[in-house]
Design a protein around this motif. Sequence first.
Motif, PDB file in Angstrom:
ATOM      1  N   LYS A  17       4.251 -26.383   4.712  1.00 49.16           N
ATOM      2  CA  LYS A  17       5.304 -27.154   5.368  1.00 49.16           C
ATOM      3  C   LYS A  17       6.678 -26.714   4.876  1.00 49.16           C
ATOM      4  N   GLU A  18       6.804 -26.489   3.574  1.00 50.03           N
ATOM      5  CA  GLU A  18       8.085 -26.048   3.015  1.00 50.03           C
ATOM      6  C   GLU A  18       8.420 -24.634   3.474  1.00 50.03           C
ATOM      7  N   ARG A  19       7.394 -23.795   3.557  1.00 48.79           N
ATOM      8  CA  ARG A  19       7.629 -22.423   4.029  1.00 48.79           C
ATOM      9  C   ARG A  19       8.105 -22.428   5.477  1.00 48.79           C
ATOM     10  N   LYS A  20       7.526 -23.287   6.292  1.00 48.10           N
ATOM     11  CA  LYS A  20       7.945 -23.396   7.690  1.00 48.10           C
ATOM     12  C   LYS A  20       9.377 -23.922   7.786  1.00 48.10           C
ATOM     13  N   SER A  21       9.726 -24.822   6.881  1.00 44.72           N
ATOM     14  CA  SER A  21      11.087 -25.352   6.857  1.00 44.72           C
ATOM     15  C   SER A  21      12.081 -24.234   6.552  1.00 44.72           C
ATOM     16  N   LEU A  22      11.729 -23.382   5.594  1.00 45.15           N
ATOM     17  CA  LEU A  22      12.580 -22.240   5.252  1.00 45.15           C
ATOM     18  C   LEU A  22      12.657 -21.264   6.418  1.00 45.15           C
ATOM     19  N   LEU A  23      11.532 -21.005   7.054  1.00 46.27           N
ATOM     20  CA  LEU A  23      11.489 -20.097   8.197  1.00 46.27           C
ATOM     21  C   LEU A  23      12.405 -20.593   9.317  1.00 46.27           C
ATOM     22  N   ASN A  24      12.314 -21.882   9.612  1.00 42.64           N
ATOM     23  CA  ASN A  24      13.154 -22.462  10.668  1.00 42.64           C
ATOM     24  C   ASN A  24      14.633 -22.357  10.319  1.00 42.64           C
ATOM     25  N   TRP A  25      14.953 -22.532   9.056  1.00 38.81           N
ATOM     26  CA  TRP A  25      16.354 -22.456   8.620  1.00 38.81           C
ATOM     27  C   TRP A  25      16.882 -21.031   8.745  1.00 38.81           C
ATOM     28  N   LEU A  26      16.083 -20.062   8.316  1.00 39.24           N
ATOM     29  CA  LEU A  26      16.507 -18.661   8.383  1.00 39.24           C
ATOM     30  C   LEU A  26      16.696 -18.185   9.824  1.00 39.24           C
ATOM     31  N   LYS A  27      15.872 -18.702  10.724  1.00 36.54           N
ATOM     32  CA  LYS A  27      15.941 -18.280  12.129  1.00 36.54           C
ATOM     33  C   LYS A  27      16.841 -19.178  12.972  1.00 36.54           C
ATOM     34  N   GLY A  28      17.373 -20.242  12.371  1.00 37.19           N
ATOM     35  CA  GLY A  28      18.180 -21.145  13.184  1.00 37.19           C
ATOM     36  C   GLY A  28      19.126 -22.029  12.389  1.00 37.19           C
ATOM     37  N   LEU A  29      20.071 -21.419  11.690  1.00 32.79           N
ATOM     38  CA  LEU A  29      21.098 -22.185  10.981  1.00 32.79           C
ATOM     39  C   LEU A  29      22.020 -22.824  12.014  1.00 32.79           C
ATOM     40  N   ARG A  30      22.084 -24.145  12.023  1.00 26.87           N
ATOM     41  CA  ARG A  30      22.869 -24.861  13.037  1.00 26.87           C
ATOM     42  C   ARG A  30      24.272 -25.186  12.534  1.00 26.87           C
ATOM     43  N   LEU A  31      25.250 -24.887  13.377  1.00 26.19           N
ATOM     44  CA  LEU A  31      26.646 -25.175  13.063  1.00 26.19           C
ATOM     45  C   LEU A  31      27.269 -25.883  14.263  1.00 26.19           C
TER      46      LEU A  31
END
Length: 233
Positions: free
Chosen positions: A147-161
């Motif tokens: 779950k934490e790895r997926k959270s990191l993956l989502n962040w790396l592929k989609g940093l929201r601004l």
Amino acid sequence: KALGHTIVPIRPALVPLEIEGGIHPALAGLELRNIEAQLFIDGKKKRQLFGELHFKKFGVSGPTILTLSGDAVDGLRAGKHVELLIDLKAALNRQKLDARLIRDFEKRYKEPFADVLRGLLPAKMVPLCLEQTNIPPNKLAGEISKKERKSLLNWLKGLRLEVKSYRSFKEAIVTAGGVNLKEVNPRTMESKIVSGLYLVGELLDLNGDTGGYNLQAAFSTGWLAGNSAGKEE
């Protein structure tokens, strides 16, 4: 306008964008290459670009952002929600990036998560990543859950601004808006309303992406107008 021309509202173009809440202090001055920036207007993807992004204290700039800024400015002026989605690892699809994360965590399983991150990101980005993924910095890489790895993956592929505004005309490279192009003869640049009046460059509702296109438009319309006016004489 006093001569009867329609003026499309003037606004900054190729302009840096301000981010809601500003940028994490550690990121100011950081320049990233090989990212993909996607622009969303009211939740719908408007455009995406691959290239460079520069972090400023107030928000973001750089070639990709400047080119996307025209649509962002128009969206904000229309009262719409404007958001950027930044893919920090654009060269890797989700499957390949996930495989890399698994390899890194297995290879460096005794190291703290924060140390492993420094092999994936510029050091200045690590604090923001830790803050937004909520993964403890001292947690060993070998203990990172799926779950934490997926959270990191989502962040790396989609940093929201979230974009809240844009900078002033002083910081814009060009302006958008100006005399409506329908009121100008494109073969001569002469006004269709006032004989002998020629309109060129940023007087016109004409602007392009970054990369020299606006300079070319100014040179070309100026040459065409001058050449056409000379023939009239």
